[in-house]
Every structure is written in structure tokens, then in C-alpha cells.
Design a protein around this motif. Structure first.
Motif, mmCIF file in Angstrom:
data_model
loop_
_atom_site.group_PDB
_atom_site.id
_atom_site.type_symbol
_atom_site.label_atom_id
_atom_site.label_comp_id
_atom_site.label_asym_id
_atom_site.label_seq_id
_atom_site.Cartn_x
_atom_site.Cartn_y
_atom_site.Cartn_z
ATOM 1 N N TYR A 6 45.800 43.868 41.843
ATOM 2 C CA TYR A 6 44.470 43.450 41.421
ATOM 3 C C TYR A 6 44.514 42.990 39.959
ATOM 4 O O TYR A 6 43.860 42.025 39.574
ATOM 5 C CB TYR A 6 43.449 44.580 41.570
ATOM 6 C CG TYR A 6 42.809 44.629 42.934
ATOM 7 C CD1 TYR A 6 41.964 43.619 43.372
ATOM 8 C CD2 TYR A 6 43.053 45.689 43.791
ATOM 9 C CE1 TYR A 6 41.375 43.667 44.621
ATOM 10 C CE2 TYR A 6 42.476 45.750 45.042
ATOM 11 C CZ TYR A 6 41.634 44.729 45.460
ATOM 12 O OH TYR A 6 41.066 44.772 46.694
ATOM 13 N N LYS A 13 43.270 34.700 37.235
ATOM 14 C CA LYS A 13 41.925 34.156 37.020
ATOM 15 C C LYS A 13 41.690 33.856 35.546
ATOM 16 O O LYS A 13 41.099 32.833 35.206
ATOM 17 C CB LYS A 13 40.874 35.130 37.557
ATOM 18 C CG LYS A 13 40.828 35.178 39.080
ATOM 19 C CD LYS A 13 39.854 36.214 39.601
ATOM 20 C CE LYS A 13 38.438 35.853 39.249
ATOM 21 N NZ LYS A 13 37.436 36.746 39.825
ATOM 22 N N GLN A 14 42.179 34.726 34.651
ATOM 23 C CA GLN A 14 42.040 34.501 33.208
ATOM 24 C C GLN A 14 42.830 33.275 32.770
ATOM 25 O O GLN A 14 42.377 32.507 31.929
ATOM 26 C CB GLN A 14 42.494 35.732 32.413
ATOM 27 C CG GLN A 14 41.493 36.843 32.389
ATOM 28 C CD GLN A 14 40.232 36.481 31.606
ATOM 29 O OE1 GLN A 14 39.832 35.340 31.477
ATOM 30 N NE2 GLN A 14 39.590 37.487 31.087
ATOM 31 N N CYS A 16 43.457 30.710 34.576
ATOM 32 C CA CYS A 16 42.679 29.560 35.033
ATOM 33 C C CYS A 16 41.536 29.268 34.060
ATOM 34 O O CYS A 16 41.323 28.112 33.673
ATOM 35 C CB CYS A 16 42.127 29.810 36.437
ATOM 36 S SG CYS A 16 43.384 29.779 37.727
ATOM 37 N N ALA A 22 37.433 27.510 36.425
ATOM 38 C CA ALA A 22 36.854 28.766 36.900
ATOM 39 C C ALA A 22 37.282 28.953 38.350
ATOM 40 O O ALA A 22 36.986 28.113 39.200
ATOM 41 C CB ALA A 22 35.337 28.740 36.792
ATOM 42 N N ALA A 23 38.015 30.028 38.643
ATOM 43 C CA ALA A 23 38.529 30.265 39.997
ATOM 44 C C ALA A 23 38.038 31.606 40.507
ATOM 45 O O ALA A 23 38.110 32.612 39.805
ATOM 46 C CB ALA A 23 40.052 30.228 39.992
ATOM 47 N N LYS A 24 37.559 31.593 41.729
ATOM 48 C CA LYS A 24 37.164 32.825 42.394
ATOM 49 C C LYS A 24 38.404 33.474 43.003
ATOM 50 O O LYS A 24 39.432 32.825 43.186
ATOM 51 C CB LYS A 24 36.166 32.525 43.516
ATOM 52 C CG LYS A 24 34.886 31.903 43.014
ATOM 53 C CD LYS A 24 34.023 31.504 44.182
ATOM 54 C CE LYS A 24 32.812 30.743 43.674
ATOM 55 N NZ LYS A 24 32.096 30.075 44.747
ATOM 56 N N LYS A 25 38.283 34.762 43.341
ATOM 57 C CA LYS A 25 39.407 35.480 43.946
ATOM 58 C C LYS A 25 39.882 34.758 45.201
ATOM 59 O O LYS A 25 41.088 34.562 45.402
ATOM 60 C CB LYS A 25 39.000 36.918 44.283
ATOM 61 C CG LYS A 25 40.107 37.706 44.979
ATOM 62 C CD LYS A 25 39.754 39.165 45.185
ATOM 63 C CE LYS A 25 38.826 39.331 46.335
ATOM 64 N NZ LYS A 25 38.623 40.747 46.716
ATOM 65 N N SER A 26 38.954 34.332 46.027
ATOM 66 C CA SER A 26 39.338 33.664 47.269
ATOM 67 C C SER A 26 40.081 32.359 46.992
ATOM 68 O O SER A 26 41.003 31.993 47.724
ATOM 69 C CB SER A 26 38.118 33.405 48.149
ATOM 70 O OG SER A 26 37.209 32.523 47.506
ATOM 71 N N GLU A 27 39.715 31.665 45.929
ATOM 72 C CA GLU A 27 40.389 30.414 45.588
ATOM 73 C C GLU A 27 41.813 30.671 45.101
ATOM 74 O O GLU A 27 42.740 29.929 45.434
ATOM 75 C CB GLU A 27 39.589 29.642 44.541
ATOM 76 C CG GLU A 27 38.263 29.135 45.078
ATOM 77 C CD GLU A 27 37.334 28.607 44.017
ATOM 78 O OE1 GLU A 27 36.568 27.677 44.328
ATOM 79 O OE2 GLU A 27 37.358 29.120 42.872
#
Length: 70
Positions: A6, A13-14, A16, A22-27
Motif C-alpha cells: 500500500y 501516486k505521489q 504521478c 493525478a492518478a487514482k488507485k485503480s488507474e
């Protein structure tokens, strides 16, 4: 997923965000799937074998505590 993984997800994500995306977890996970799909079988198998095995399934629900209500 283990806490360390995690943390890696948050790190990606950071990265990105630092790059203006901006990226979501799913992306992030979908991008990882696409990346793995492009790798050789040997590379994929090596990565899978390097994972620490984890117990599958959901954790047990907490047992209901007896009511203290009279």
C-alpha cells in the motif's frame, strides 16, 4: 495487500502527482497490468515469484460482544 505494498502504491501516486498527473488507485493498478502484459513470461514469472505470499480472503468479522444492557 500488505502495508508495504500500500505504501508503494501511495509512492507511485505521489510520483504521478509530482509529474502533473493525478492518478487514482485503480488507474495505477490498471497501468501495472498493462505493463506486465507487455513483459516477457520470464519477467512476469520472476516478479510473481518474488511476492510474499499472503493469506487470501477477508479477515474474520469481530464477534459480537454480549450486550451489557439489562
Amino acid at each position: 495487500m500488505p502495508d508495504a505494498e500500500y505504501a508503494l502504491l501511495a509512492e507511485v501516486k505521489q510520483r504521478c502527482l509530482a509529474g502533473g498527473v493525478a492518478a487514482k488507485k485503480s488507474e495505477v493498478l490498471r497501468a501495472a497490468f498493462l505493463s506486465f502484459a507487455a513483459k516477457s513470461d520470464a519477467t512476469l514469472f520472476k516478479a510473481i515469484k518474488a511476492l510474499t505470499p499472503i493469506k487470501t480472503g477477508r479477515p474474520p468479522k469481530h464477534a459480537k460482544q454480549p450486550s451489557t444492557w439489562p
